[in-house]
Write a protein that holds these residues in place. Structure first.
Motif, short mmCIF file in Angstrom:
data_model
loop_
_atom_site.label_atom_id
_atom_site.label_comp_id
_atom_site.label_asym_id
_atom_site.label_seq_id
_atom_site.Cartn_x
_atom_site.Cartn_y
_atom_site.Cartn_z
N LYS A 197 41.00 15.97 -53.49
CA LYS A 197 41.60 14.64 -53.56
C LYS A 197 41.17 13.92 -54.83
O LYS A 197 41.97 13.23 -55.46
N GLN A 242 30.16 25.51 -42.54
CA GLN A 242 31.56 25.72 -42.87
C GLN A 242 32.34 24.41 -42.78
O GLN A 242 33.18 24.11 -43.63
N ASP A 243 32.06 23.62 -41.78
CA ASP A 243 32.73 22.33 -41.62
C ASP A 243 32.37 21.38 -42.76
O ASP A 243 33.25 20.71 -43.31
N ILE A 244 31.10 21.34 -43.12
CA ILE A 244 30.67 20.49 -44.23
C ILE A 244 31.30 20.97 -45.53
O ILE A 244 31.77 20.18 -46.35
N TYR A 245 31.32 22.28 -45.75
CA TYR A 245 31.92 22.87 -46.96
C TYR A 245 33.40 22.51 -47.06
O TYR A 245 33.89 22.15 -48.13
N LEU A 246 34.10 22.57 -45.95
CA LEU A 246 35.53 22.24 -45.93
C LEU A 246 35.75 20.77 -46.30
O LEU A 246 36.65 20.45 -47.07
N ASP A 247 34.92 19.89 -45.77
CA ASP A 247 35.04 18.46 -46.10
C ASP A 247 34.78 18.22 -47.58
O ASP A 247 35.48 17.43 -48.23
N VAL A 248 33.79 18.89 -48.14
CA VAL A 248 33.47 18.72 -49.56
C VAL A 248 34.62 19.23 -50.43
O VAL A 248 35.02 18.57 -51.39
N GLN A 301 37.77 19.49 -49.66
CA GLN A 301 38.91 18.58 -49.54
C GLN A 301 38.71 17.31 -50.35
O GLN A 301 39.63 16.82 -51.00
N SER A 302 37.50 16.76 -50.34
CA SER A 302 37.25 15.54 -51.11
C SER A 302 37.30 15.81 -52.60
O SER A 302 37.78 14.97 -53.38
#
Length: 58
Positions: free
Chosen positions: A32, A20-26, A28-29
């Protein structure tokens, strides 16, 4: 017996939290990057002459 179930359930839960943390970072990027693509500074200016606009209005 319950400690066995807890120990078996812990790794999938931790992997889910990590995923979930990795998915959220992806996500967001990607958001952007899409803002950068669609920002007006990077898009080319289109030169439209008055005669082209008059033809479209007819």
């Amino acid at each position: 017996m319950s400690s066995l179930w807890v120990s078996l359930a812990t790794p999938p839960v931790l992997c889910g939290i990590l995923a979930q943390d990795i998915y959220l970072d992806v996500i967001q990027s990607v958001g952007k990057a899409s803002l950068e693509i669609f920002r007006g500074e990077q898009l080319p200016l289109l030169k439209v002459s008055l005669s082209t606009q008059a033809k479209r209005e007819d």
